[in-house]
Motif scaffolding. Sequence first.
Motif, PDB file in Angstrom:
ATOM      1  N   UNK A  10       0.817  -1.219   0.000  1.00  0.00           N
ATOM      2  CA  UNK A  10       0.000   0.000   0.000  1.00  0.00           C
ATOM      3  C   UNK A  10       0.854   1.275   0.000  1.00  0.00           C
ATOM      4  N   UNK A  11       2.162   1.072   0.167  1.00  0.00           N
ATOM      5  CA  UNK A  11       3.056   2.221   0.196  1.00  0.00           C
ATOM      6  C   UNK A  11       3.447   2.643  -1.219  1.00  0.00           C
ATOM      7  N   UNK A  12       3.728   3.926  -1.376  1.00  0.00           N
ATOM      8  CA  UNK A  12       4.111   4.450  -2.680  1.00  0.00           C
ATOM      9  C   UNK A  12       5.475   3.892  -3.097  1.00  0.00           C
ATOM     10  N   UNK A  13       5.586   3.533  -4.368  1.00  0.00           N
ATOM     11  CA  UNK A  13       6.844   3.008  -4.890  1.00  0.00           C
ATOM     12  C   UNK A  13       7.040   1.519  -4.686  1.00  0.00           C
ATOM     13  N   UNK A  14       6.007   0.837  -4.194  1.00  0.00           N
ATOM     14  CA  UNK A  14       6.121  -0.613  -3.976  1.00  0.00           C
ATOM     15  C   UNK A  14       6.291  -1.340  -5.297  1.00  0.00           C
ATOM     16  N   UNK A  15       7.193  -2.307  -5.312  1.00  0.00           N
ATOM     17  CA  UNK A  15       7.386  -3.167  -6.481  1.00  0.00           C
ATOM     18  C   UNK A  15       7.442  -4.614  -6.041  1.00  0.00           C
ATOM     19  N   UNK A  16       6.692  -5.488  -6.719  1.00  0.00           N
ATOM     20  CA  UNK A  16       6.618  -6.897  -6.295  1.00  0.00           C
ATOM     21  C   UNK A  16       7.986  -7.566  -6.349  1.00  0.00           C
ATOM     22  N   UNK A  17       8.747  -7.300  -7.413  1.00  0.00           N
ATOM     23  CA  UNK A  17      10.065  -7.934  -7.547  1.00  0.00           C
ATOM     24  C   UNK A  17      11.023  -7.444  -6.470  1.00  0.00           C
ATOM     25  N   UNK A  18      11.007  -6.139  -6.243  1.00  0.00           N
ATOM     26  CA  UNK A  18      11.880  -5.582  -5.213  1.00  0.00           C
ATOM     27  C   UNK A  18      11.555  -6.121  -3.832  1.00  0.00           C
ATOM     28  N   UNK A  19      10.260  -6.265  -3.545  1.00  0.00           N
ATOM     29  CA  UNK A  19       9.868  -6.796  -2.245  1.00  0.00           C
ATOM     30  C   UNK A  19      10.270  -8.263  -2.118  1.00  0.00           C
ATOM     31  N   UNK A  20      10.135  -9.013  -3.207  1.00  0.00           N
ATOM     32  CA  UNK A  20      10.551 -10.421  -3.215  1.00  0.00           C
ATOM     33  C   UNK A  20      12.037 -10.539  -2.881  1.00  0.00           C
ATOM     34  N   UNK A  21      12.854  -9.709  -3.517  1.00  0.00           N
ATOM     35  CA  UNK A  21      14.303  -9.736  -3.261  1.00  0.00           C
ATOM     36  C   UNK A  21      14.595  -9.357  -1.814  1.00  0.00           C
ATOM     37  N   UNK A  22      13.895  -8.353  -1.306  1.00  0.00           N
ATOM     38  CA  UNK A  22      14.112  -7.937   0.084  1.00  0.00           C
ATOM     39  C   UNK A  22      13.690  -9.034   1.061  1.00  0.00           C
ATOM     40  N   UNK A  23      12.662  -9.800   0.702  1.00  0.00           N
ATOM     41  CA  UNK A  23      12.227 -10.922   1.545  1.00  0.00           C
ATOM     42  C   UNK A  23      13.313 -11.982   1.625  1.00  0.00           C
ATOM     43  N   UNK A  24      13.929 -12.286   0.471  1.00  0.00           N
ATOM     44  CA  UNK A  24      15.007 -13.283   0.460  1.00  0.00           C
ATOM     45  C   UNK A  24      16.176 -12.824   1.323  1.00  0.00           C
ATOM     46  N   UNK A  25      16.512 -11.544   1.244  1.00  0.00           N
ATOM     47  CA  UNK A  25      17.610 -11.019   2.053  1.00  0.00           C
ATOM     48  C   UNK A  25      17.269 -11.053   3.539  1.00  0.00           C
ATOM     49  N   UNK A  26      16.003 -10.797   3.856  1.00  0.00           N
ATOM     50  CA  UNK A  26      15.576 -10.695   5.248  1.00  0.00           C
ATOM     51  C   UNK A  26      15.398 -12.045   5.906  1.00  0.00           C
TER      52      UNK A  26
END
Length: 209
Positions: A104-120
């Motif tokens: 719901x946040x501005x600038x959200x990207x599914x791919x970017x969030x996926x990568x951040x999930x893997x890192x986290x």
Amino acid sequence: MQDRWEREQDLKYEALKEKKERGRRTIRNVATQIGFILAANAVAWVAYAMFVSKVVSGKMLDGQPVEGIVLTFAAIAQLAVILFCALLYLKNSEENRLMLAASREEGFGATGYFVSTLKRMGWVLPVAYTVFQLPFLGYYSLLGYAYGVETIFAKFYTPQLFGIKLIGSGMRFVDALFGTLLNTLVLALIYIVVIFFTQRKWLKERIRG
């Protein structure tokens, strides 16, 4: 000047406190994943005792080879254990909540969030699986695997035997080491795929909702 020094000390204390909390959280997460792996392997061990052990004993009494049936079971059980642990991400309500909030946040990207999930947290399950295999790595390096006359401990790790035997170098330590890494690699790849498609599923459900 004194106030500034005190603020700096407070910030350092808070940073150290947060670092310690992250460390404790990581240990808890790894321990939780090891618990799931243990439970899945326990189910596989019961299945081996119920459906495979008698067949193996009978074939050994008849002088027939048993490696094929044990490794077939190991391959199926290994896949079942990995899928069970990986698919638990589907039921992770906290991860679902975090992603929907982020979307719901501005600038959200599914791919970017996926990568951040893997890192986290994408590394937690593979690390847990590696740690879980370490006792069997040591056992196999010293004693190998004797199929029909194995200990309860070794039979408990039968699912992980498949990767070890797949290496097939003939040197027990080499097979155990690289087999352990192969098992973890397969789990990591499946886990990444599960996370990817699960997050796409959550996003679609949010859009429809």
